[in-house]
Design an enzyme around this catalytic site. Structure first.
Site, PDB file in Angstrom:
ATOM      1  N   GLY A 417       1.021  11.721  -1.068  1.00  0.00           N
ATOM      2  CA  GLY A 417       1.373  10.676  -2.074  1.00  0.00           C
ATOM      3  C   GLY A 417       0.246   9.600  -2.155  1.00  0.00           C
ATOM      4  N   GLY A 419      -0.487   5.513  -3.505  1.00  0.00           N
ATOM      5  CA  GLY A 419      -0.195   4.222  -4.080  1.00  0.00           C
ATOM      6  C   GLY A 419      -1.267   3.222  -4.227  1.00  0.00           C
ATOM      7  N   GLY A 420      -0.693   2.076  -4.731  1.00  0.00           N
ATOM      8  CA  GLY A 420      -1.721   1.132  -4.822  1.00  0.00           C
ATOM      9  C   GLY A 420      -2.464   0.586  -3.423  1.00  0.00           C
ATOM     10  N   GLY A 422      -3.053   2.700  -0.675  1.00  0.00           N
ATOM     11  CA  GLY A 422      -3.611   3.727  -0.033  1.00  0.00           C
ATOM     12  C   GLY A 422      -3.027   5.187  -0.247  1.00  0.00           C
ATOM     13  N   VAL A 424      -1.037   8.774   1.633  1.00  0.00           N
ATOM     14  CA  VAL A 424      -0.044   9.266   2.452  1.00  0.00           C
ATOM     15  C   VAL A 424      -0.237  10.786   3.022  1.00  0.00           C
ATOM     16  CG1 VAL A 424       2.198   9.450   3.195  1.00  0.00           C
ATOM     17  CG2 VAL A 424       1.575   7.623   1.642  1.00  0.00           C
ATOM     18  N   LYS A 438       0.419   6.940   7.115  1.00  0.00           N
ATOM     19  CA  LYS A 438      -0.112   6.104   6.027  1.00  0.00           C
ATOM     20  C   LYS A 438      -1.423   5.378   6.109  1.00  0.00           C
ATOM     21  CE  LYS A 438       1.331   2.642   2.639  1.00  0.00           C
ATOM     22  NZ  LYS A 438       1.911   2.324   1.765  1.00  0.00           N
ATOM     23  N   ASP A 534       8.065  -3.584  -3.085  1.00  0.00           N
ATOM     24  CA  ASP A 534       7.874  -2.553  -3.905  1.00  0.00           C
ATOM     25  C   ASP A 534       8.762  -1.658  -4.019  1.00  0.00           C
ATOM     26  OD1 ASP A 534       6.196  -1.175  -5.829  1.00  0.00           O
ATOM     27  OD2 ASP A 534       4.593  -0.605  -4.314  1.00  0.00           O
TER      28      ASP A 534
END
Ligand SMILES: *[C@@H]1O[C@H](CO)[C@@H](O)[C@H](O)[C@H]1NC(C)=O
Ligand SMILES: *[C@@H]1O[C@H](CO)[C@@H](O)[C@H](O)[C@H]1NC(C)=O
Ligand SMILES: *[C@@H]1O[C@H](CO)[C@@H](O)[C@H](O)[C@H]1NC(C)=O
Ligand SMILES: *[C@@H]1O[C@H](CO)[C@@H](O)[C@H](O)[C@H]1NC(C)=O
Ligand SMILES: *[C@@H]1O[C@H](CO)[C@@H](O)[C@H](O)[C@H]1NC(C)=O
Ligand SMILES: *[C@@H]1O[C@H](CO)[C@@H](O)[C@H](O)[C@H]1NC(C)=O
Ligand SMILES: *[C@@H]1O[C@H](CO)[C@@H](O)[C@H](O)[C@H]1NC(C)=O
Length: 733
Positions: A417, A419-420, A422, A424, A438, A534
């Protein structure tokens, strides 16, 4: 929202769009090299379709006034690098200026929309905001990135844009994968009080190396006027929208035609080509990569002795009768000198080994010290002490090596994954426990100091619908978090994925109910309360039996006890962001309620929270929903899979709950606890026989559908994991 952001949606200048590339390049003749004014136009680019690899690479060479300029779509191209797969283009600065005549603010908001062969380079560009009272953002599909800048006359310095208080300038990192953005300013931060000294605020997404802050940017309009409001921006490009593996299977369309060339994958723009190490030239042209003659360049490839070039390499030897000693060629003395020389060199070698060992030991100590420094900085000691005093918690402090081993040294293939904040990674610990690791990109100073304390609080959270934190790693610059691994993908994948499965209302209601309980627990039962920050469908994971598990406290901050505490960097996900939060920069428990309202809508409608491709009034799911609710046309927007007469009553109740969650004003929204209670009640009513005449049938139906979910979960488990890897891109939303 409609009122406050109307200027944003209406008052935009034209959209600059780069032509979309064809999916697969058609085979064309050999590239013709061309020039436009002072600039080379290297293949795969060309000035007419016969010379370019495909239509997406055709550039225009046009004379503008006295200058000859190169254009791609509406963007001026100033440099192209084939080896790096980059192009430099000019994009627009956005500004917000005080206007004396109307006594209000004037806006020039830039918008960039790249075709599918381009992406903004995350390494070369930054988001830069200039102003004395400014808060500006760039808004992309899945990110809002920006910062706030203020001025302190004494602190203002040329060439300094650190974002420290009073600097007059701040900058934020750009995430990977940004293909389009709109710039905008928070209307409450403006220059109406200070226009005589500082007329304008600016935001620019631009090449970091081309920016050099000057205090004159604040006091005059020189930044905007320097180049007609244009600034250089670096794009990465790919030659066709598929991976190297896919591209190699069709020899007629594979672009890396040169011998000695390699193919390089880029998740966001497809593949590109590069000459192999030791070769240079153009990999897109047959025999374009030629051997580098290392012997001609004794600065980059030093060689004392006889240099001999070979294909892809070179050798460096000593003339006959000479030996290499200390890297230099010296005459070999075979006579009485041999013994001392041999003895000397043996001694030298021993000395060298000892020195190397000493050096390595010192470096190791240094590394250890750095690790300890980070560990202390992140409050590791407090955490450690506390952990000792609370025996029996499963929380563990991991070492960097352990996590590197678990994730194959953070191999890109193990990313599940983005995300904004970092990436995963999936990992497997020595004990064969699967985990998700993460790894954030940055951490702000305030957070750094409190990290240990926050970890302690998060480690005590124990709820069946919240992803468990198993531990963390503190001995690195930005701490890493270790979570339990959840195998069945995200709610986003379940709702919007292309699997063709029917998802019953019962299942949807259960997932909604479970996630709301988890959030209510964070808000009300944790001490101090925890805000998620979030909430979105990609942050709700699904367990083996499709139990919802709320994840990613990356954006979460513990609810500040001091209500005046402000965060200057607003981060969240578009489509889910509480409009009130965007205005006040203050995250509250009601911001989570708003975002959860959007998740409810996704469950009801199976539509994405933000759909930039759609027509104007359908872009934001929440706005569209509120308008259909107002017109009493809820049925228009409901998902066909669950739209039925017997469901209607429930659907209306859930929609009403969602409407309350999406209230513009936080105080009018229900608390998360109330939302959870409501959903729980609805769920009970739906399951309970007395509510319906033909209850048995309903129960059977529900039972059956949940059974089939379970069995499909078993057969598709392996597939789901694969899919999450493949859809890493998707889950950033
Ligand atoms: C090149 O310029 C012409 C005329 O200005 C325009 O019609 C065309 O779309 C441009 N092509 C590209 C690839 O920018
Ligand atoms: C400028 O900001 C102030 C608050 O700082 C606000 O009251 C005012 O309405 C804003 N002016 C404009 C023109 O947006
Ligand atoms: C920064 O440089 C400009 C000229 O480039 C000069 O006018 C200005 O005074 C300088 N500011 C400071 C704080 O030195
Ligand atoms: C930025 O500009 C200043 C003059 O204002 C100059 O001294 C400095 O070298 C420049 N820095 C860069 C990186 O161009
Ligand atoms: C390769 O691509 C060309 C052009 O798109 C197509 O005509 C051809 O059938 C493809 N060959 C294979 C083996 O897929
Ligand atoms: C390129 O490689 C192919 C196969 O490896 C070989 O047959 C051909 O001669 C090479 N061409 C050149 C110019 O080296
Ligand atoms: C590098 O090559 C140049 C000319 O080919 C020669 O003048 C120079 O001495 C060489 N430098 C070294 C370090 O060998």
């Amino acid at each position: 929202m409609e009122m406050k952001f109307s200027w944003l949606l209406l008052g935009l200048p034209a959209v600059w769009m780069l032509a979309a590339a064809a999916d697969v390049p058609a085979a064309r003749g050999p590239g013709c090299s061309a020039r436009c004014g002072e600039m080379d136009v290297p293949y795969p680019y060309g000035l007419d379709p016969q010379c370019a690899i495909h239509d997406g690479f055709v550039l225009n060479c046009t004379t503008v006034g006295r200058a000859t300029k190169l254009f791609h779509g509406g963007l001026e191209v100033i440099k192209i690098s084939v080896p790096d797969g980059k192009a430099w283009v000019k994009t627009w600065i956005s500004r917000q200026c005080y206007d004396q005549t109307t006594n209000g603010m004037l806006y020039n908001n830039a918008q960039l929309w790249l075709g599918n062969q381009y992406v903004l380079s995350a390494d070369d560009n930054k988001v830069i905001v200039i102003g004395c009272k400014s808060l500006a953002y760039m808004w992309s599909d899945s990110y809002i990135i920006g910062c706030s800048s203020t001025c302190d006359i004494k602190a203002l310095k040329n060439s300094s844009c650190s974002g420290a208080d009073g600097d007059g300038c701040c900058q934020a990192d750009l995430p990977k994968g940004v293909k389009k953005y709109i710039s905008y300013f928070n209307v409450d931060y403006n220059t109406s009080q200070i226009w005589q000294s500082t007329p304008c605020n600016y935001i620019a997404v631009m090449e970091t190396a081309a920016f050099n802050f000057s205090t004159t940017y604040l006091t005059s309009t020189v930044f905007y006027d320097m180049d007609n409001s244009l600034i250089p921006t670096v794009l990465e490009w790919g030659v066709a929208r598929n991976t190297c593996g896919q591209a190699r299977t069709n020899k007629t369309t594979y672009a890396c035609v040169s011998n000695n060339s390699d193919c390089i994958d880029n998740n966001y723009v497809g593949y590109r080509c590069k000459c192999s190490p030791g070769y240079k030239g153009n990999p897109y042209v047959s025999d374009g990569c030629t051997d580098i003659d290392e012997c001609q360049d004794n600065v980059t490839y030093p060689c004392a002795g006889i240099c001999k070039n070979t294909q892809g390499h070179f050798t460096c030897s000593c003339p006959p009768g000479q030996d290499r000693i200390n890297g230099l060629c010296v005459k070999a003395h075979k006579s009485i000198w041999v013994a001392p020389v041999v003895g000397g060199s043996v001694g030298l070698v021993v000395l060298l080994i000892v020195a190397t060992c000493a050096y390595l030991i010192r470096e190791r100590r240094k590394l250890h010290r750095i690790k300890q420094k980070y560990f202390r900085q992140h409050g590791g000691l407090i955490l450690f002490e506390e952990m000792k005093s609370q025996q029996g918690t499963a929380f563990k402090i991991f070492s960097e090596e352990e996590l590197q081993q678990a994730t194959h040294r953070f191999d890109e293939h193990w990313v599940i994954g983005h995300g904004g904040h970092g990436k995963v990674y999936k990992g497997v610990l020595k004990t064969e426990v699967e985990v998700a690791v993460k790894r954030c990109m940055t951490i702000d100073e305030q957070h750094k100091k409190e990290f240990g304390k926050e970890m302690l609080i998060l480690s005590q959270i124990n709820h069946k619908n919240i992803v468990k934190i198993l531990g963390c790693c503190l001995e690195v610059e930005v701490p890493m978090l270790v979570y339990e691994f959840i195998p069945n993908g995200t709610l986003f994948d379940l709702i919007h994925g292309n699997h063709g499965r029917h998802i019953s209302l019962g299942t949807r209601l259960r997932i909604a109910c479970e996630s709301s309980e988890a959030l209510a627990y964070l808000h009300s039962c944790a001490s101090p309360p925890i805000l998620h920050g979030d909430v979105k469908s990609t942050n709700i994971l699904l367990d083996g039996d499709y139990t919802a598990k709320v994840s990613d406290f990356g954006a979460s901050i513990l609810a500040p006890s001091d209500k005046s505490q402000f965060v200057t960097l607003v981060q969240g996900t578009c489509g889910y962001l509480d409009p009130e939060y965007m205005q006040t920069c203050q995250l509250t428990d009601k911001s989570d309620v708003y975002s959860f309202g959007v998740v409810l809508l996704e469950l009801l409608t199976r539509k994405k929270a933000l759909n930039l491709e759609g027509p104007e009034h359908e872009k934001s799911l929440s706005m569209r929903f509120l308008s259909v609710m107002k017109e009493n046309k809820l049925e228009d927007i409901l998902d066909d899979q669950i739209k039925s007469n017997e469901n209607l009553e429930y659907l209306e109740e859930i929609a009403e709950l969602a409407r309350q969650c999406l209230d513009m004003s936080g105080v009018n929204r229900p608390s998360m606890m109330e939302v959870a209670d409501n959903l729980g009640r609805l769920r009970k009513v739906m399951q309970h026989p007395w509510a319906h005449e033909n209850s048995e049938e309903l129960d059977n139906l529900l039972g059956e559908s949940s059974m089939s979910m379970v069995s499909s979960a078993v057969t598709t488990e392996a597939f789901s994991i694969e899919k999450r890897v493949a859809m890493g891109l998707e889950s950033g939303r």
